[in-house]
Design a protein around this motif. Structure first.
Motif, mmCIF file in Angstrom:
data_model
loop_
_atom_site.group_PDB
_atom_site.id
_atom_site.type_symbol
_atom_site.label_atom_id
_atom_site.label_comp_id
_atom_site.label_asym_id
_atom_site.label_seq_id
_atom_site.Cartn_x
_atom_site.Cartn_y
_atom_site.Cartn_z
ATOM 1 N N LYS A 512 17.438 -41.202 0.250
ATOM 2 C CA LYS A 512 18.826 -41.798 0.212
ATOM 3 C C LYS A 512 18.747 -43.160 1.036
ATOM 4 C CE LYS A 512 23.297 -40.238 1.904
ATOM 5 N NZ LYS A 512 24.164 -39.189 2.649
ATOM 6 N N ALA A 513 17.704 -43.317 1.854
ATOM 7 C CA ALA A 513 17.621 -44.669 2.530
ATOM 8 C C ALA A 513 16.850 -45.610 2.142
ATOM 9 C CB ALA A 513 17.078 -44.374 3.882
ATOM 10 N N GLY A 514 16.601 -45.531 0.538
ATOM 11 C CA GLY A 514 15.773 -46.357 -0.035
ATOM 12 C C GLY A 514 14.483 -46.634 0.316
ATOM 13 N N TRP A 515 13.568 -45.712 1.129
ATOM 14 C CA TRP A 515 12.534 -45.612 1.945
ATOM 15 C C TRP A 515 12.433 -46.598 2.792
ATOM 16 C CZ3 TRP A 515 9.106 -41.721 0.769
ATOM 17 C CH2 TRP A 515 9.389 -40.977 -0.447
ATOM 18 N N VAL A 516 13.656 -46.697 3.923
ATOM 19 C CA VAL A 516 13.558 -47.635 4.814
ATOM 20 C C VAL A 516 13.478 -46.641 5.976
ATOM 21 C CG1 VAL A 516 14.852 -49.324 6.136
ATOM 22 C CG2 VAL A 516 14.689 -49.341 3.594
ATOM 23 N N GLN A 517 12.351 -46.729 6.867
ATOM 24 C CA GLN A 517 12.270 -45.514 7.645
ATOM 25 C C GLN A 517 13.303 -45.845 8.829
ATOM 26 O OE1 GLN A 517 8.259 -45.160 9.197
ATOM 27 N NE2 GLN A 517 7.440 -46.175 7.439
ATOM 28 N N ALA A 518 13.884 -46.864 9.326
ATOM 29 C CA ALA A 518 14.795 -46.882 10.181
ATOM 30 C C ALA A 518 16.216 -46.406 9.808
ATOM 31 C CB ALA A 518 14.898 -48.558 10.479
ATOM 32 N N LYS A 519 16.448 -46.712 8.448
ATOM 33 C CA LYS A 519 17.513 -46.054 8.189
ATOM 34 C C LYS A 519 17.676 -44.541 7.909
ATOM 35 C CE LYS A 519 19.991 -48.532 4.726
ATOM 36 N NZ LYS A 519 20.074 -48.844 3.530
ATOM 37 N N ALA A 520 16.326 -44.109 7.503
ATOM 38 C CA ALA A 520 16.272 -42.591 7.412
ATOM 39 C C ALA A 520 16.157 -41.815 8.844
ATOM 40 C CB ALA A 520 14.943 -42.337 6.854
ATOM 41 N N ALA A 521 15.707 -42.569 9.642
ATOM 42 C CA ALA A 521 15.941 -42.300 11.265
ATOM 43 C C ALA A 521 17.146 -42.017 11.500
ATOM 44 C CB ALA A 521 15.018 -43.162 12.109
ATOM 45 N N ARG A 522 18.287 -43.089 11.274
ATOM 46 C CA ARG A 522 19.554 -42.838 11.691
ATOM 47 C C ARG A 522 20.236 -41.748 10.832
ATOM 48 N NH1 ARG A 522 19.139 -48.523 11.566
ATOM 49 N NH2 ARG A 522 20.214 -48.634 9.226
ATOM 50 N N LEU A 523 19.768 -41.483 9.706
ATOM 51 C CA LEU A 523 20.671 -40.395 9.103
ATOM 52 C C LEU A 523 20.141 -38.989 9.675
ATOM 53 C CD1 LEU A 523 19.848 -41.231 5.368
ATOM 54 C CD2 LEU A 523 22.174 -41.536 6.691
ATOM 55 N N LEU A 524 19.040 -39.105 10.241
ATOM 56 C CA LEU A 524 18.480 -37.759 10.683
ATOM 57 C C LEU A 524 18.750 -37.601 12.331
ATOM 58 C CD1 LEU A 524 15.364 -37.092 8.654
ATOM 59 C CD2 LEU A 524 17.283 -36.077 8.312
#
Length: 545
Positions: A512-524
């Motif tokens: 969902k974050a386009g494999w951007v770790q920082a964005k995935a961190a915010r989602l979780l």
């Protein structure tokens, strides 16, 4: 001549009999040996007699004497080794000196002073021993006519040797008894010291027996409890709901100097303000409708003890002012009364609220905050002490079995599922979960498929899923995570739900974050570094888009 020998033999037997009775009659060694010399004095018609034993320093010391003054004994104390007694000890054989005047080097000082003309003093000394080398000397002197040449010492030596043997056995027995007594005294002292240490350790453990936890975080809490308990300082217990704040408060009380005083507790969130004031301060008869009798409040009941106020962050601003006055002045009035009552109470407060944010928003008085936040103790949530979960589960299962007469056990697979759960309700939620699955289990073994979370039936997960609260590790704790810790991803995710594993949730967030770790961190609700740990743990290769 034959009759004289018979009389002498009979007298010897009588004397041996009397001496044996004396030696077995008392545990006072010196007195016993003096009594033996008195018997010898009457039997052998001796002038002086001594019993000398080797002391702790190896020197020969006089322990009993007859016919000698204390001053004379003190004078000869340092010269015994060079005297006739010293030769008996060194040789281990009886020594007879017919006339001490012929052996000036072996004389005792003062023994010849009162000798009359024509008298000779004969010395007879025999060693005192058992089976080892001699450890003492029995010595006597007898006065003879110097002109007599037919004096025989054989019978005297034989008689004294028998007496010395009896003395040797008695001395060894006394030494053995003394040694055993010293050993028993030392053993008693050792046991008393061990008992004192055990009591001190038990006193240190008082109040902690009902707290289960061996994790490093709980060990830190235990250390803080032991440090602050002896003081009078106010304690503020911080932590999420269900972390055991009441148990910690009771432990502090039990370890304090007020342990013999009362421990009074009150949940401030359970009562409206009007009843809360009456509960804390008490009321007079007729103070309000229903006040049919005088009643003491919790502050008064906790005098010389500890008062535990749980959920103190829930009290209203108006009541905060009343509580502050009691804490500052240590005095209050009952509801409907005008008599000032003084109280000596140690306060322990607890809350799961963010008091700092409440102070900033004007919801909690700053002066009361500083009054109760003297010594804060932070209790870790269960997700930060997962190594304690197996012990807690075993405790709750054991208690369930005792209360319900069952024999339920938890399988390793089910335990592993519990270890991976998030438990936002902490220990209280874990206890409810264990009791629920144990009750609903049809057999005696709880398996992983029996757990509600495995069938998407965990009500707690649904509750916290829709809650506005986001439970994650605080930033200070994240800063201490070691990048080399391969298990750091264990605590990063919420309880599994909707049939998704933690790995699936991580993959979905990354996609969902386009494999951007920082964005995935915010989602979780995590940090980028935590995401990096989790990707490494689950062996997920980051796609390059």
């Amino acid at each position: 001549m034959l009759a004289e020998n018979r009389n002498s033999t009979a007298l010897s037997l009588i004397s041996i009999y009397e001496i044996s009775k004396i030696l077995s009659s008392s545990l006072h060694l010196e007195k016993t040996l003096r009594d033996v010399l008195n018997v010898l004095s009457s039997y052998l018609q001796m002038r002086h007699g001594m019993i000398s034993l080797v002391g702790d320093g190896g020197a020969l010391d006089v322990v009993a004497a007859s016919g000698l003054s204390p001053a004379a004994i003190r004078k000869m104390g340092g010269s015994l080794e060079k005297s006739a007694a010293g030769q008996v000890l060194s040789s281990g054989m009886p020594i007879v000196i017919p006339d001490l005047r012929d052996e000036p080097g072996l004389q005792y000082e003062g023994w010849l002073d009162d000798t009359l003309d024509g008298e000779a003093i004969s010395f007879i000394g025999v060693p005192i021993k058992t089976t080892d080398k001699p450890f003492g000397v029995l010595s006597i002197d007898r006065v003879f006519d110097a002109a007599r040449k037919d004096v025989s010492y054989e019978a005297d030596v034989r008689f004294l040797s028998m007496v010395a043997n009896l003395i040797g056995q008695t001395v060894r027995m006394h030494q053995h008894v003394a040694s055993e007594r010293e050993r028993l005294i030392e053993e008693q002292h050792r046991l008393q010291k061990a008992l004192v240490v055990q009591r001190e350790q038990a006193q240190q453990r008082v109040g902690l027996d009902n707290i289960i936890g061996v994790s490093r975080r709980m060990q830190d809490v235990y250390a803080e409890i032991h440090q602050i308990a002896p003081s009078r300082s106010t304690v503020l217990l911080r932590g999420e709901s269900g972390t055991g704040k009441e148990l910690i408060a009771r432990a502090i009380h039990c370890l304090s100097t007020r342990k013999d005083g009362p421990f009074i507790k009150l949940n401030c969130a359970a009562l409206p303000e009007t009843l809360l004031e009456s509960e804390l301060f008490g009321h007079e008869k007729g103070a309000f409708t229903g006040a049919t009798a005088e009643r003491k409040g919790r502050f008064e009941l906790a005098n010389h003890g500890t008062l535990f106020l749980d959920e103190i962050g829930e009290i209203s601003p108006s009541f905060q002012a009343k509580l502050l006055r009691v804490l500052q002045e240590s005095e209050f009035e009952r509801v409907g009364g005008n008599k000032t009552i003084r109280t000596d109470v140690r306060l322990i407060a607890a809350t799961n609220r963010n008091l700092e944010a409440m102070v900033a928003n004007g919801e909690f008085r700053a002066d009361l905050y500083y009054r109760i936040n003297v010594v804060p103790v932070f209790l870790p949530p269960l997700r930060e002490r997962k190594e304690d979960i197996p012990m807690l589960v075993e405790h709750f299962i054991r208690r369930f079995n005792q209360e319900n007469a069952r024999h339920v056990n938890v399988s390793e697979e089910a335990m592993q599922v519990l270890l991976n759960c998030y438990f936002p309700g902490n220990v209280r939620e874990l206890e409810n979960c264990v009791n629920r699955v144990a009750t609903m289990s049809r057999g005696d073994v709880v398996r992983d498929v029996d757990l509600p979370c495995q069938r998407n039936l965990c009500l707690s997960a649904q509750l916290w899923k829709h809650s506005s609260n986001t439970f994650r590790q605080p930033e200070p704790a994240l800063a201490n995570i070691d990048e080399r810790d391969e298990d750091a991803g264990d605590d990063l995710f919420f309880e599994e739900g909707q049939g998704l594993t933690q790995r699936d949730r991580l993959l979905r967030a990354m996609e969902k974050a386009g494999w951007v770790q920082a964005k995935a961190a915010r989602l979780l609700g995590l940090t980028p570094r935590q995401i990096g740990y989790a990707l490494k743990k689950y062996n997920i290769e980051v796609k390059r888009l």
